[in-house]
Design a protein around this motif. Sequence first.
Motif, PDB file in Angstrom:
ATOM      1  N   ALA A   1      38.853  62.401  43.234  1.00 48.41           N
ATOM      2  CA  ALA A   1      38.242  60.907  42.896  1.00 48.41           C
ATOM      3  C   ALA A   1      37.674  60.560  44.330  1.00 48.41           C
ATOM      4  CB  ALA A   1      39.379  59.926  42.508  1.00 48.41           C
TER       5      ALA A   1
ATOM      6  N   LEU B   1      35.482  61.016  38.839  1.00 51.94           N
ATOM      7  CA  LEU B   1      36.588  61.804  38.923  1.00 51.94           C
ATOM      8  C   LEU B   1      35.866  63.131  38.825  1.00 51.94           C
ATOM      9  CD1 LEU B   1      39.451  62.742  39.014  1.00 51.94           C
ATOM     10  CD2 LEU B   1      39.273  62.555  36.405  1.00 51.94           C
TER      11      LEU B   1
ATOM     12  N   LYS C   1      41.898  62.871  32.074  1.00 56.80           N
ATOM     13  CA  LYS C   1      41.368  61.564  31.714  1.00 56.80           C
ATOM     14  C   LYS C   1      41.871  61.128  30.125  1.00 56.80           C
ATOM     15  CE  LYS C   1      37.383  59.776  31.725  1.00 56.80           C
ATOM     16  NZ  LYS C   1      36.997  58.559  32.476  1.00 56.80           N
TER      17      LYS C   1
ATOM     18  N   ALA D   1      36.581  57.607  37.063  1.00 56.76           N
ATOM     19  CA  ALA D   1      38.074  58.109  37.238  1.00 56.76           C
ATOM     20  C   ALA D   1      39.062  57.068  36.610  1.00 56.76           C
ATOM     21  CB  ALA D   1      38.070  58.162  38.969  1.00 56.76           C
TER      22      ALA D   1
ATOM     23  N   MET E   1      45.462  57.481  37.796  1.00 57.69           N
ATOM     24  CA  MET E   1      45.220  58.924  38.091  1.00 57.69           C
ATOM     25  C   MET E   1      46.299  59.546  39.195  1.00 57.69           C
ATOM     26  SD  MET E   1      43.166  60.315  36.462  1.00 57.69           S
ATOM     27  CE  MET E   1      42.174  59.394  35.094  1.00 57.69           C
TER      28      MET E   1
END
Length: 350
Positions: A34, A43, A60, A148, A166
């Motif tokens: 990212a 991302l 994701k 991201a 993330m």
Amino acid sequence: MNTEYINIEQNNLDNVKTAIERAGKILRKGGLVAFPTETVYGLGANGLDAAAVSKIFLAKGRPSDNPLILHIADRDDLSALVRKIPDWLEPLLDRFWPGPLTVVLPRAACVPDIVTAGLDTVAVRLPSSPVARALIRCAGVPIAAPSANLSGRPSPTTATAVMADMAGRIEMVLDGGSCEVGLESTVLDCTAEIPTILRPGGVTQEMLAACLGKVRTSGEERLETAEVPKAPGMKYRHYAPAAPLRLFSCDAIEGEAGLLQQLRALQSAGKKVGAVVSPETAMLLPKDVEIAIHGSRKTPAAAAAGLYQALRWFDTHPVDVIFAEGVPEQGIGRALMNRLYKAAGSAGEE
Ligand code: TXA
Ligand code: MG
């Protein structure tokens, strides 16, 4: 997976160089990094490696019918990814690249199906962020990068927001501070007879019209999930915090159906209420409303830049309903309102 976090802003130049080189290597080897751009954090994966790109969808939780943007570091890199660049596009790219403009063009054979979700077109962007460009250059390949965030959540405009979604899912996060524009790039379909804005963003309709003469805006806000939209990503409920969102305008605060009345009614029904508002409106609200400021009424660009961070405030300060203050639909205000309509979400869930 352990996610390595590196602060680019508060580091010396040698460390920054080493970090970007390491990130480039991760990308070349098929991993996910990212990184900051001037719009939102991306991302990234190697955009020419289908296996690498498939990891983006996994990380994701993104539907596979939603194509990705390829990011390049230099304008000369565009021609390898597309079959044709119309003549009229050159002055537009002179004017707005690098920057928050994504162009959709007929795709070249080297672009994997997974990037375009099987479409015959590909979306390409040349970001202005120096960190983003250094990283793409270092990777030596075009970088496929959606925002991201976990699918359906507000896009991240800080590395902290990226980590919230993330951490544990990707190899590395580069922290380059807050994103300047704070909303995703303008997506322009350059294959239509009249160039068509599929997603409003930092390069506004007014700016495009001044350069092109003619530009159209697609009515994507009203798409139903069952239709096949031109920008497939626009059909989903997006950019949304956990609580339901209701829009209001700054001239509808007092009065019978005004904001204050609605607040009182909800509060007396025992609901906890939040508000994403300008500081001007914040002064008028009762004390027990949970307030997150997006930006002043006088500076819609600041409100745009502050929107996602304000929505994410409610991740850690939960409420039952969020009221969000709209802005006039002109300039960057169009992009801001587009995201607010989507966050208020009438169109399909992801
Ligand atoms: O500012 C941005 O554009 C950020 C940063 C990271 O660059 N990226 C971003 O990507 O917002 P993403 O994946 O969240 O949104 C890409 C949008 C989606 O609405 C998608 O449907 C549309 O671009 N798109 C991608 N390829 C397309 C294509 N070939 N035709 C039409 N729309 C396309
Ligand atoms: Mg996104």
